[in-house]
Design a protein around this motif. Structure first.
Motif, PDB file in Angstrom:
ATOM      1  N   THR A  20       0.830  -1.205   0.000  1.00 18.26           N
ATOM      2  CA  THR A  20       0.000   0.000   0.000  1.00 18.26           C
ATOM      3  C   THR A  20       0.862   1.251   0.000  1.00 18.26           C
ATOM      4  OG1 THR A  20      -1.652  -1.234   1.273  1.00 18.26           O
ATOM      5  CG2 THR A  20      -1.918   1.159   1.159  1.00 18.26           C
ATOM      6  N   PHE A  21       1.926   1.243   0.791  1.00 17.97           N
ATOM      7  CA  PHE A  21       2.905   2.320   0.828  1.00 17.97           C
ATOM      8  C   PHE A  21       4.188   1.738   1.397  1.00 17.97           C
ATOM      9  CE2 PHE A  21      -0.459   2.987   4.079  1.00 17.97           C
ATOM     10  CZ  PHE A  21       0.180   2.428   5.178  1.00 17.97           C
ATOM     11  N   THR A  22       5.272   2.482   1.344  1.00 19.72           N
ATOM     12  CA  THR A  22       6.539   1.982   1.876  1.00 19.72           C
ATOM     13  C   THR A  22       6.958   2.711   3.152  1.00 19.72           C
ATOM     14  OG1 THR A  22       8.025   3.510   0.712  1.00 19.72           O
ATOM     15  CG2 THR A  22       7.275   1.575  -0.504  1.00 19.72           C
ATOM     16  N   ALA A  23       6.389   3.882   3.401  1.00 17.45           N
ATOM     17  CA  ALA A  23       6.731   4.654   4.596  1.00 17.45           C
ATOM     18  C   ALA A  23       5.463   5.288   5.139  1.00 17.45           C
ATOM     19  CB  ALA A  23       7.762   5.729   4.268  1.00 17.45           C
ATOM     20  N   TRP A  24       5.426   5.472   6.448  1.00 18.26           N
ATOM     21  CA  TRP A  24       4.262   6.097   7.065  1.00 18.26           C
ATOM     22  C   TRP A  24       4.684   6.867   8.303  1.00 18.26           C
ATOM     23  CZ3 TRP A  24       3.960   4.669  12.074  1.00 18.26           C
ATOM     24  CH2 TRP A  24       4.448   3.410  12.442  1.00 18.26           C
ATOM     25  N   ALA A  25       3.847   7.801   8.696  1.00 16.83           N
ATOM     26  CA  ALA A  25       4.034   8.529   9.952  1.00 16.83           C
ATOM     27  C   ALA A  25       2.655   8.917  10.452  1.00 16.83           C
ATOM     28  CB  ALA A  25       4.894   9.773   9.737  1.00 16.83           C
ATOM     29  N   PHE A  26       2.468   8.863  11.763  1.00 14.90           N
ATOM     30  CA  PHE A  26       1.218   9.359  12.326  1.00 14.90           C
ATOM     31  C   PHE A  26       1.508  10.054  13.650  1.00 14.90           C
ATOM     32  CE2 PHE A  26       1.267   5.033  14.195  1.00 14.90           C
ATOM     33  CZ  PHE A  26       0.933   5.291  15.528  1.00 14.90           C
ATOM     34  N   ALA A  27       0.563  10.876  14.078  1.00 16.66           N
ATOM     35  CA  ALA A  27       0.751  11.645  15.309  1.00 16.66           C
ATOM     36  C   ALA A  27      -0.595  11.980  15.916  1.00 16.66           C
ATOM     37  CB  ALA A  27       1.526  12.931  15.029  1.00 16.66           C
ATOM     38  N   ASN A  28      -0.603  12.138  17.227  1.00 18.34           N
ATOM     39  CA  ASN A  28      -1.708  12.751  17.957  1.00 18.34           C
ATOM     40  C   ASN A  28      -1.126  13.443  19.184  1.00 18.34           C
ATOM     41  OD1 ASN A  28      -1.201  10.648  19.747  1.00 18.34           O
ATOM     42  ND2 ASN A  28      -3.330   9.967  19.869  1.00 18.34           N
ATOM     43  N   GLN A  29      -1.949  13.718  20.187  1.00 21.08           N
ATOM     44  CA  GLN A  29      -1.468  14.447  21.355  1.00 21.08           C
ATOM     45  C   GLN A  29      -0.389  13.683  22.118  1.00 21.08           C
ATOM     46  OE1 GLN A  29      -4.579  13.796  20.285  1.00 21.08           O
ATOM     47  NE2 GLN A  29      -6.054  14.847  21.575  1.00 21.08           N
ATOM     48  N   GLU A  30      -0.336  12.366  21.960  1.00 21.60           N
ATOM     49  CA  GLU A  30       0.581  11.549  22.746  1.00 21.60           C
ATOM     50  C   GLU A  30       1.964  11.408  22.128  1.00 21.60           C
ATOM     51  OE1 GLU A  30      -1.108   7.961  24.492  1.00 21.60           O
ATOM     52  OE2 GLU A  30      -3.048   8.587  23.701  1.00 21.60           O
ATOM     53  N   GLY A  31       2.128  11.786  20.862  1.00 20.44           N
ATOM     54  CA  GLY A  31       3.447  11.685  20.263  1.00 20.44           C
ATOM     55  C   GLY A  31       3.416  11.532  18.762  1.00 20.44           C
ATOM     56  N   MET A  32       4.584  11.156  18.221  1.00 18.12           N
ATOM     57  CA  MET A  32       4.763  10.996  16.782  1.00 18.12           C
ATOM     58  C   MET A  32       5.459   9.663  16.515  1.00 18.12           C
ATOM     59  SD  MET A  32       6.277  14.822  16.210  1.00 18.12           S
ATOM     60  CE  MET A  32       7.216  14.637  17.726  1.00 18.12           C
ATOM     61  N   TRP A  33       5.011   8.958  15.488  1.00 19.04           N
ATOM     62  CA  TRP A  33       5.574   7.674  15.097  1.00 19.04           C
ATOM     63  C   TRP A  33       5.884   7.729  13.600  1.00 19.04           C
ATOM     64  CZ3 TRP A  33       1.763   8.707  18.418  1.00 19.04           C
ATOM     65  CH2 TRP A  33       1.731   8.064  19.662  1.00 19.04           C
ATOM     66  N   CYS A  34       6.935   7.047  13.182  1.00 19.45           N
ATOM     67  CA  CYS A  34       7.289   7.020  11.759  1.00 19.45           C
ATOM     68  C   CYS A  34       8.091   5.757  11.477  1.00 19.45           C
ATOM     69  CB  CYS A  34       8.107   8.254  11.388  1.00 19.45           C
ATOM     70  SG  CYS A  34       8.491   8.386   9.625  1.00 19.45           S
ATOM     71  N   ALA A  35       7.832   5.121  10.338  1.00 22.92           N
ATOM     72  CA  ALA A  35       8.601   3.933   9.934  1.00 22.92           C
ATOM     73  C   ALA A  35       8.908   4.017   8.446  1.00 22.92           C
ATOM     74  CB  ALA A  35       7.836   2.653  10.253  1.00 22.92           C
ATOM     75  N   PHE A  36      10.118   3.574   8.074  1.00 21.53           N
ATOM     76  CA  PHE A  36      10.562   3.667   6.686  1.00 21.53           C
ATOM     77  C   PHE A  36      11.741   2.720   6.493  1.00 21.53           C
ATOM     78  CE2 PHE A  36      12.322   6.922   9.410  1.00 21.53           C
ATOM     79  CZ  PHE A  36      13.688   6.808   9.235  1.00 21.53           C
ATOM     80  N   TYR A  37      12.024   2.379   5.248  1.00 19.01           N
ATOM     81  CA  TYR A  37      13.207   1.594   4.936  1.00 19.01           C
ATOM     82  C   TYR A  37      14.457   2.457   5.117  1.00 19.01           C
ATOM     83  CZ  TYR A  37      10.284  -2.110   3.010  1.00 19.01           C
ATOM     84  OH  TYR A  37       9.360  -3.109   2.861  1.00 19.01           O
ATOM     85  N   ALA A  38      15.538   1.832   5.548  1.00 16.63           N
ATOM     86  CA  ALA A  38      16.745   2.590   5.886  1.00 16.63           C
ATOM     87  C   ALA A  38      17.294   3.385   4.713  1.00 16.63           C
ATOM     88  CB  ALA A  38      17.819   1.634   6.423  1.00 16.63           C
ATOM     89  N   ASP A  39      17.035   2.939   3.490  1.00 16.63           N
ATOM     90  CA  ASP A  39      17.580   3.656   2.336  1.00 16.63           C
ATOM     91  C   ASP A  39      16.626   4.717   1.792  1.00 16.63           C
ATOM     92  OD1 ASP A  39      15.690   1.949   1.320  1.00 16.63           O
ATOM     93  OD2 ASP A  39      16.910   1.238  -0.360  1.00 16.63           O
ATOM     94  N   GLU A  40      15.520   4.955   2.478  1.00 13.74           N
ATOM     95  CA  GLU A  40      14.536   5.923   1.996  1.00 13.74           C
ATOM     96  C   GLU A  40      14.751   7.320   2.560  1.00 13.74           C
ATOM     97  OE1 GLU A  40      10.450   3.648   0.965  1.00 13.74           O
ATOM     98  OE2 GLU A  40      10.789   3.991   3.094  1.00 13.74           O
ATOM     99  N   ALA A  41      15.495   7.439   3.638  1.00 15.25           N
ATOM    100  CA  ALA A  41      15.624   8.741   4.284  1.00 15.25           C
ATOM    101  C   ALA A  41      17.062   8.956   4.748  1.00 15.25           C
ATOM    102  CB  ALA A  41      14.672   8.846   5.476  1.00 15.25           C
ATOM    103  N   CYS A  42      17.558  10.138   4.481  1.00 16.06           N
ATOM    104  CA  CYS A  42      18.920  10.484   4.885  1.00 16.06           C
ATOM    105  C   CYS A  42      18.856  11.508   6.002  1.00 16.06           C
ATOM    106  CB  CYS A  42      19.689  11.065   3.696  1.00 16.06           C
ATOM    107  SG  CYS A  42      21.406  11.473   4.080  1.00 16.06           S
ATOM    108  N   PRO A  43      19.578  11.291   7.104  1.00 12.53           N
ATOM    109  CA  PRO A  43      19.571  12.292   8.179  1.00 12.53           C
ATOM    110  C   PRO A  43      20.029  13.645   7.647  1.00 12.53           C
ATOM    111  CG  PRO A  43      20.654  10.270   8.890  1.00 12.53           C
ATOM    112  CD  PRO A  43      20.433  10.139   7.417  1.00 12.53           C
ATOM    113  N   PRO A  44      19.422  14.724   8.100  1.00 14.28           N
ATOM    114  CA  PRO A  44      19.850  16.056   7.656  1.00 14.28           C
ATOM    115  C   PRO A  44      21.321  16.298   7.978  1.00 14.28           C
ATOM    116  CG  PRO A  44      17.770  16.171   8.853  1.00 14.28           C
ATOM    117  CD  PRO A  44      18.285  14.783   9.024  1.00 14.28           C
TER     118      PRO A  44
END
Length: 492
Positions: A20-44
């Protein structure tokens, strides 16, 4: 220790396995969650010092490492709507009660076109554009045929070349293209606002032109406008028309191009990043404006506020208090019958029923209860309630992964409760569809944040990513996922 909403995390990971997708993130008042493949995102870059060690301020709480997504139509509220709310803060009634023509102070030829068009529609207000009641069609093409050619005359019935970007100087190609596009879009509008809700990207193309010629604004230039919003929220949003090269560092999204063109470009050049030389944003029209005029982006960027904005879950979460507070004030203002009956209220969608993407737990809503939000085509959504509750979902449902460079590409999971806490990091290896090799682990294991930075930096910069670029992808339906997210994350 299990993370909050562990069952929701695993349900989203099942969607990843299903493609359906390869990466996702969600958030509400309790915090933030995110998951992705290691080669999809480079630290700033600011998170890694010259010795390739984690910088001391990487987890200081003032900023955090969550990968940016193509926000698609969340650009509408976060860019145009938010800017207008701030610019007209001293007199918000101008959003709905003031004739559009009275708010425009022409700065150029486009401004002249816009004010003449608005004067012919004296009942037209900003709210008609914000709430999609102007009567404009849902979509229109922004391509070269609109700003390189024109009909010579009805009698001749032929098309002749008028101007070419290649023949124009850098100083006047973009302004001329913008003038042609604006003229064409204005010609599509009915003689008066219809009052019927017709969701249209063209409304937000025109809102961008209004903002450029807004008499109440003391800010000129899109870089300054976006910088002002970022300063207000302490966020890091960017727009593809301003910084097209940054899209290469975002979670993969892919622009729409003919499948054979995509296959040829990627396979022949063996590009090692997903954006290539052409894709600045997934949305076709926003991609045209960002890509065709890269040479003029620093002096005359072409921006349509319907799409093109990038940001991470941390950024989007920071906008919520602003929207909740301003929406409450705007709801108290008198409006016309046309706007009272509109599906969109002050630029935000409202739940239409129990099966709304907002994921309502109890329907019908109480009469006094206000829930409002917005969806984005790449799989993004933002929903808020008048009491301050909210939930956000970001995905890249427009991208499909065919294979990975290594048989078992690690997945990174980040969790952060708020801006003042250190992100919690986990890692797991998963088996993708069609793989038969042994799986190292399918459970999340704790990972030092510094190790996660190093892993993603190595995989992103040194690895080669392979994606399914041989066919146009019809993005999967996210209705059930969006409802499930909402039902989990609302506390009422």
């Amino acid at each position: 220790m299990a993370l909050p909403y562990n069952s929701l995390i695993e349900s989203l990971e099942e969607e990843v396995k299903n493609g359906t997708f390869t990466a996702w993130a969600f958030a509400n008042q309790e915090g933030m969650w995110c998951a992705f493949y290691a080669d999809e995102a480079c630290p700033p870059e600011w998170m890694i010092d010259e010795a390739s060690a984690v910088s001391a301020n990487a987890s200081s709480g003032s900023s955090t490492w969550f990968p940016p997504f193509d926000l698609a139509s969340l650009t509408k509220p976060i860019l145009a709507n938010a800017f207008l709310r701030r610019a007209l803060d001293s007199d918000p009634q101008k959003l709905a009660a003031c004739a559009l023509a009275d708010l425009i102070q022409p700065q150029n030829e486009v401004g002249d076109l816009l004010v003449a068009w608005a004067r012919e529609r004296p009942s037209m207000t900003l709210a008609d554009l914000l709430n999609h009641t102007s009567g404009l069609p849902p979509w229109g093409w922004f391509g070269r045929m609109l700003w390189e050619f024109e009909k010579s005359s009805k009698n001749q019935g032929t098309t002749r070349r008028r101007r070419s970007v290649g023949g124009d100087t850098q100083e006047n190609a973009a302004p001329r293209a913008l003038e042609d596009l604006t003229r064409h879009i204005l010609s599509l509008a009915p003689s008066e606002p219809t009052g019927e809700t017709k969701y249209s990207d063209l409304n937000y193309f025109l809102l961008a032109r209004v903002i450029e010629n807004l008499s109440d604004s003391k800010i000129s230039g899109w870089s300054e406008r976006l910088s002002a919003l970022n300063a207000h929220w302490d966020s890091r949003f960017w727009h593809a028309s301003l910084e097209p090269e940054k899209s290469a560092s975002a979670i993969p999204f892919f622009p729409y191009l003919h499948s054979q063109v995509v296959a040829h470009i990627y396979e022949s050049r063996k590009l090692d990043h997903h954006a290539g030389d052409f894709g600045s944003v997934h949305d076709t029209n926003a991609n045209i404006l960002a890509s065709e005029f890269k040479f003029s982006s620093s002096t005359y960027p072409l921006i349509s506020s319907h799409a093109g904005l990038f940001g991470n879950i941390f950024d989007v979460r920071k906008t919520v208090p602003f929207f909740v507070e301003t929406q409450a004030r705007l709801r108290s203002l008198p409006t016309s019958n046309r706007q009272q009956n509109a599906r969109f209220q002050w630029g935000f969608d409202t739940p239409s029923g129990a099966l709304s993407a907002a994921g309502i737990n109890h329907w019908p809503l109480r009469k006094e209860q206000s829930i409002f939000g917005h969806l984005g085509y790449t799989g993004t959504s933002l929903w808020m309630a008048e009491d301050g509750q909210f939930h956000i979902l970001l995905t890249n449902r427009t991208a499909a992964r065919r294979t990975v460079g290594a048989q078992n590409m690690p997945r990174i999971l980040l969790f952060q409760a708020d801006a003042g806490t250190t992100p919690e990091c986990k890692v797991k290896h998963v088996r993708l569809a069609g793989q038969t090799a042994p799986v190292a682990t399918e459970t999340w294991q704790a990972l030092a944040t510094s190790d996660a930075y190093a892993l993603c930096l190595e995989q992103f910069r040194l690895g080669t990513r392979y994606w399914d670029r041989h066919s146009l992808r019809t993005p999967p339906d996210l209705s059930k996922v969006r409802r499930s997210i909402g039902q989990h994350l609302w506390s009422h």
